[in-house]
Scaffold this motif. Structure first.
Motif, PDB file in Angstrom:
ATOM      1  N   ARG A 314       0.829  -1.203   0.000  1.00  0.00           N
ATOM      2  CA  ARG A 314       0.000   0.000   0.000  1.00  0.00           C
ATOM      3  C   ARG A 314       0.865   1.255   0.000  1.00  0.00           C
ATOM      4  O   ARG A 314       0.581   2.223  -0.713  1.00  0.00           O
ATOM      5  CB  ARG A 314      -0.957  -0.004   1.185  1.00  0.00           C
ATOM      6  N   PHE A 315       1.932   1.237   0.796  1.00  0.00           N
ATOM      7  CA  PHE A 315       2.856   2.372   0.829  1.00  0.00           C
ATOM      8  C   PHE A 315       3.509   2.583  -0.545  1.00  0.00           C
ATOM      9  O   PHE A 315       3.650   3.721  -1.001  1.00  0.00           O
ATOM     10  CB  PHE A 315       3.954   2.150   1.880  1.00  0.00           C
ATOM     11  N   MET A 316       3.927   1.493  -1.167  1.00  0.00           N
ATOM     12  CA  MET A 316       4.608   1.586  -2.450  1.00  0.00           C
ATOM     13  C   MET A 316       3.667   2.123  -3.532  1.00  0.00           C
ATOM     14  O   MET A 316       4.059   2.965  -4.362  1.00  0.00           O
ATOM     15  CB  MET A 316       5.140   0.210  -2.860  1.00  0.00           C
ATOM     16  N   MET A 317       2.436   1.640  -3.543  1.00  0.00           N
ATOM     17  CA  MET A 317       1.468   2.117  -4.531  1.00  0.00           C
ATOM     18  C   MET A 317       1.153   3.598  -4.308  1.00  0.00           C
ATOM     19  O   MET A 317       1.113   4.392  -5.258  1.00  0.00           O
ATOM     20  CB  MET A 317       0.180   1.299  -4.458  1.00  0.00           C
ATOM     21  N   ALA A 318       0.941   3.978  -3.049  1.00  0.00           N
ATOM     22  CA  ALA A 318       0.602   5.370  -2.731  1.00  0.00           C
ATOM     23  C   ALA A 318       1.716   6.323  -3.109  1.00  0.00           C
ATOM     24  O   ALA A 318       1.465   7.472  -3.494  1.00  0.00           O
ATOM     25  CB  ALA A 318       0.286   5.496  -1.243  1.00  0.00           C
ATOM     26  N   ALA A 319       2.963   5.855  -3.027  1.00  0.00           N
ATOM     27  CA  ALA A 319       4.116   6.703  -3.334  1.00  0.00           C
ATOM     28  C   ALA A 319       4.086   7.212  -4.771  1.00  0.00           C
ATOM     29  O   ALA A 319       4.603   8.301  -5.049  1.00  0.00           O
ATOM     30  CB  ALA A 319       5.410   5.944  -3.073  1.00  0.00           C
ATOM     31  N   LEU A 320       3.505   6.443  -5.671  1.00  0.00           N
ATOM     32  CA  LEU A 320       3.552   6.793  -7.090  1.00  0.00           C
ATOM     33  C   LEU A 320       2.206   7.247  -7.652  1.00  0.00           C
ATOM     34  O   LEU A 320       2.066   7.432  -8.857  1.00  0.00           O
ATOM     35  CB  LEU A 320       4.065   5.596  -7.903  1.00  0.00           C
TER      36      LEU A 320
END
Length: 321
Positions: A314-320
């Protein structure tokens, strides 16, 4: 609810960029400053790379500081990661519209660290994703500096003596073993360490990585461009780099940042005293885990072993986004 205050020290390659973008996307986080250190590339490249990340995230108001250009001892730039990150640290895909180094703060990174720690004593979490030179210099300049830090999150070191730069040395610690030794022995605040083996053992699938970087956003486009060099290297050389490498996508620095954003990301850790070997023929720069109490150190670190991968995604997706 008050925001988590972060001070971030980087040697900005592609995984530092991902980690920064993760923190910038977290609504509960405020980054007070970003300090730059030698490591993946020359420190001026690092500074420029941070500014590029802030530009794509529309956050150029965050102050960026130039720091150490080489290790405490030894030859500067004797180790670099151009084979993976590219010569400039961001995949050798320059942007003519990138901010210039005149956007940097005039204050030295180490002085900025000390000032911010004084201004927000006991409130700031320090995230270090490169060699620990700036942190060690700050300790040497002001031995009370560690006492003013709320918590410390490090990507570096190893827990099974597996090296990725030397036989037994992980890149960040191998770049400046003395600095790593000083930091691990000076800080008494809660300390969380994402080691090289931990990141490899908790990799993301390549399918997820593809989904993440192919979101229809300018941030995802930026990540696609800067990561292409590293992806090509991983595909070409994974068979030669150890049994864990290449099985999936590993954004090493992002694990330390995820823990700083939300400590519940870490679901299991080995709690023990840690230090760094400085003089071994093959083991210089290797992190030492004292699991039987021989070092007689009061302070223990939390060496991550397991994490919440769904939260990480979720963090990785939100970052981009």
């Amino acid at each position: 609810m008050s925001k988590k205050l972060l001070l971030v020290d980087v040697d900005c390659g592609v995984d530092d960029a991902q980690a920064l973008m993760m923190a910038l996307a977290a609504p509960e986080v405020e980054i007070l400053g970003i300090t730059c250190c030698h490591g993946n590339t020359l420190v001026d490249h690092v500074c420029g790379n941070v500014l590029r990340v802030l530009q794509v995230c529309d956050r150029l108001q965050i102050p960026v500081y130039r720091g150490a250009s080489g290790p405490l001892l030894g030859e500067a730039h004797s180790i670099n990661a151009s084979h993976y990150h590219g010569k400039d640290g961001l995949g050798d895909v320059p942007d003519p519209a990138a901010p210039g180094l005149d956007c940097l703060q005039k204050e030295h990174a180490v002085l900025a660290m000390l000032r911010i720690a004084n201004e927000y004593s006991g409130q700031v979490s320090l995230v270090a994703t490169g060699p620990l030179t700036n942190l060690a210099l700050a300790v040497n300049m002001d031995p009370t500096f560690p006492q003013k830090i709320k918590s410390l999150f490090i990507m570096g070191g190893n827990m099974e003596s597996r090296g990725n730069t030397t036989v037994c040395g992980e890149f960040n610690f191998a770049c400046d073993p003395e600095a790593a030794y000083i930091v691990l022995n000076a800080f008494e605040c809660p300390t969380y360490i994402a080691t090289w083996e931990f990141t490899c053992q908790n990799c993301l699938s390549w399918a997820f990585h593809k989904e993440c970087i192919h979101q229809d956003t300018k941030k995802a486009e930026f990540m696609r461009k800067i990561y292409a060099h590293a992806a090509e290297f991983t595909e070409r050389c994974s068979d030669d780099l150890g049994e864990d490498w290449g099985k999936g996508f590993v954004s090493c620095d992002s694990y330390a940042m995820a823990a700083a954003i939300d400590e519940s990301f870490v679901t299991n850790a080995m709690t023990c005293a840690v230090s760094v070997e400085l003089s071994g023929t093959y083991t210089r720069g290797m992190m030492v885990l004292d699991t039987i109490g021989k070092l007689n150190k009061k302070q223990k670190a939390s060496v991550m072993t397991k994490c919440d991968m769904e939260k990480f995604k979720r963090f990785m997706m939100a970052a981009l986004k």
